[in-house]
Design a protein around this motif. Structure first.
Motif, PDB file in Angstrom:
ATOM      1  N   SER A   4     -11.583 -23.118 -27.677  1.00  0.00           N
ATOM      2  CA  SER A   4     -12.811 -22.501 -28.200  1.00  0.00           C
ATOM      3  C   SER A   4     -12.885 -21.020 -27.867  1.00  0.00           C
ATOM      4  CB  SER A   4     -14.044 -23.220 -27.648  1.00  0.00           C
ATOM      5  OG  SER A   4     -14.137 -24.530 -28.162  1.00  0.00           O
ATOM      6  N   HIS A   5     -12.448 -20.635 -26.666  1.00  0.00           N
ATOM      7  CA  HIS A   5     -12.416 -19.212 -26.318  1.00  0.00           C
ATOM      8  C   HIS A   5     -11.549 -18.444 -27.306  1.00  0.00           C
ATOM      9  CE1 HIS A   5     -13.786 -20.678 -22.319  1.00  0.00           C
ATOM     10  NE2 HIS A   5     -14.341 -19.488 -22.232  1.00  0.00           N
ATOM     11  N   TRP A  10     -10.763 -14.896 -32.016  1.00  0.00           N
ATOM     12  CA  TRP A  10      -9.873 -14.698 -33.164  1.00  0.00           C
ATOM     13  C   TRP A  10     -10.642 -14.638 -34.474  1.00  0.00           C
ATOM     14  CZ3 TRP A  10      -6.207 -18.781 -35.607  1.00  0.00           C
ATOM     15  CH2 TRP A  10      -5.146 -18.154 -36.277  1.00  0.00           C
ATOM     16  N   LEU A  11     -11.587 -15.575 -34.636  1.00  0.00           N
ATOM     17  CA  LEU A  11     -12.336 -15.668 -35.888  1.00  0.00           C
ATOM     18  C   LEU A  11     -13.657 -14.905 -35.858  1.00  0.00           C
ATOM     19  CD1 LEU A  11     -11.905 -19.491 -36.624  1.00  0.00           C
ATOM     20  CD2 LEU A  11     -10.481 -17.605 -37.436  1.00  0.00           C
ATOM     21  N   LYS A 136       3.079 -14.877 -31.327  1.00  0.00           N
ATOM     22  CA  LYS A 136       2.056 -14.070 -31.993  1.00  0.00           C
ATOM     23  C   LYS A 136       0.865 -13.984 -31.040  1.00  0.00           C
ATOM     24  CE  LYS A 136       3.436 -15.625 -36.617  1.00  0.00           C
ATOM     25  NZ  LYS A 136       2.975 -16.223 -37.892  1.00  0.00           N
ATOM     26  N   ARG A 137       0.682 -12.820 -30.457  1.00  0.00           N
ATOM     27  CA  ARG A 137      -0.381 -12.649 -29.466  1.00  0.00           C
ATOM     28  C   ARG A 137      -1.671 -12.269 -30.183  1.00  0.00           C
ATOM     29  NH1 ARG A 137       4.594 -11.292 -27.775  1.00  0.00           N
ATOM     30  NH2 ARG A 137       5.248 -12.044 -25.710  1.00  0.00           N
ATOM     31  N   HIS A 138      -2.407 -13.282 -30.615  1.00  0.00           N
ATOM     32  CA  HIS A 138      -3.581 -13.060 -31.445  1.00  0.00           C
ATOM     33  C   HIS A 138      -4.749 -12.424 -30.684  1.00  0.00           C
ATOM     34  CE1 HIS A 138      -1.904 -14.904 -34.962  1.00  0.00           C
ATOM     35  NE2 HIS A 138      -1.752 -16.076 -34.385  1.00  0.00           N
ATOM     36  N   ASP A 139      -4.954 -12.843 -29.454  1.00  0.00           N
ATOM     37  CA  ASP A 139      -6.078 -12.324 -28.681  1.00  0.00           C
ATOM     38  C   ASP A 139      -5.849 -12.657 -27.212  1.00  0.00           C
ATOM     39  OD1 ASP A 139      -7.041 -15.059 -28.246  1.00  0.00           O
ATOM     40  OD2 ASP A 139      -7.818 -14.972 -30.291  1.00  0.00           O
ATOM     41  N   ASP A 140      -6.873 -12.486 -26.399  1.00  0.00           N
ATOM     42  CA  ASP A 140      -6.724 -12.714 -24.960  1.00  0.00           C
ATOM     43  C   ASP A 140      -6.445 -14.167 -24.623  1.00  0.00           C
ATOM     44  OD1 ASP A 140      -7.294 -10.035 -24.527  1.00  0.00           O
ATOM     45  OD2 ASP A 140      -9.444 -10.386 -24.238  1.00  0.00           O
ATOM     46  N   PHE A 141      -6.819 -15.081 -25.515  1.00  0.00           N
ATOM     47  CA  PHE A 141      -6.788 -16.495 -25.161  1.00  0.00           C
ATOM     48  C   PHE A 141      -5.862 -17.340 -26.016  1.00  0.00           C
ATOM     49  CE2 PHE A 141     -11.262 -14.954 -24.568  1.00  0.00           C
ATOM     50  CZ  PHE A 141     -11.181 -14.785 -23.197  1.00  0.00           C
TER      51      PHE A 141
END
Length: 212
Positions: A4-5, A10-11, A136-141
């Motif tokens: 969920s984080h 991401w979205l 693929k490093r989309h975000d911190d989580f």
């Protein structure tokens, strides 16, 4: 951290509040993991789905009668629409490691865009690259894993071992490993299952990559 984080960052919103939420997020106007803009991006679970678009396109995307209309409605009419299986793992399969971590620029060319370190399996006698995983490093989580195996090395179980190995590292770093594949790709689905990424009926969808 939890899935969920990742999805909230991401979205722009998670969980969904209906069968299909269209939400506006500034993230859709910013470069993604690959430096490209990803103007419409969504994830769906059996309970509902969230489609993230730039804030100014929420009304237009919401009015689409078919997903194929959305690329044009968010300003990327030359691109298509993808709909893929979406998986993640918090307990990768306990498979034996199959690769070593190297800088992306020291790996085969297809792994260069991922940056950072990538995981590669080498032939022990010749040093030839047999398979690899990019992240693929989309975000911190959230970290999405992509795997490719050379044709001559297929059938040895390298892909599943590499994916499980990479997933363990992602979890050790405090993120969630995810894995996406085309719905009809039985080979990729088998790799995911064997590596500990179950199919829970989730999907990812959005505007495909390409020139605007």
């Amino acid at each position: 951290m939890t899935l969920s984080h990742h999805l909230r960052q991401w979205l722009g919103a998670w969980p969904p509040t209906s069968a299909f939420d269209v939400i506006g997020s500034p993230a859709r106007t910013l470069p993604g993991w690959d430096g490209a803009i990803h103007p419409a991006l969504g994830v769906g679970s059996p309970e509902g789905a969230v489609l993230s678009v730039a804030p100014e396109y929420v009304a237009a995307a919401s009015a689409a009668s078919d997903p194929s209309e959305i690329p044009a409605r968010v300003g990327y009419g030359s691109r298509g629409w993808f709909d893929a299986a979406f998986r993640w793992s918090t307990s990768p399969a306990p498979l034996e490691d199959a690769g070593v971590w190297v800088p992306a620029r020291e790996a085969p060319e297809w792994l260069h865009p991922f940056g950072g370190e990538v995981l590669v399996a080498l032939d022990p006698e010749t040093g030839t690259h047999l398979a690899g995983v990019g992240i693929k490093r989309h975000d911190d989580f959230g970290r999405e894993l992509s795997v490719v195996t050379a044709p001559e090395a297929r059938g040895r179980g390298l892909a599943r071992r590499l994916v499980a190995q990479a997933a363990r590292r992602v979890l050790d770093e405090g993120a969630v490993p995810t894995y996406m594949h085309a719905r009809g790709n039985a080979g990729s689905a088998a790799v995911a299952e064997a590596a500990g990424f179950p199919d829970l009926g989730w999907r990812a969808f959005g505007v495909t990559e390409g020139l605007r």
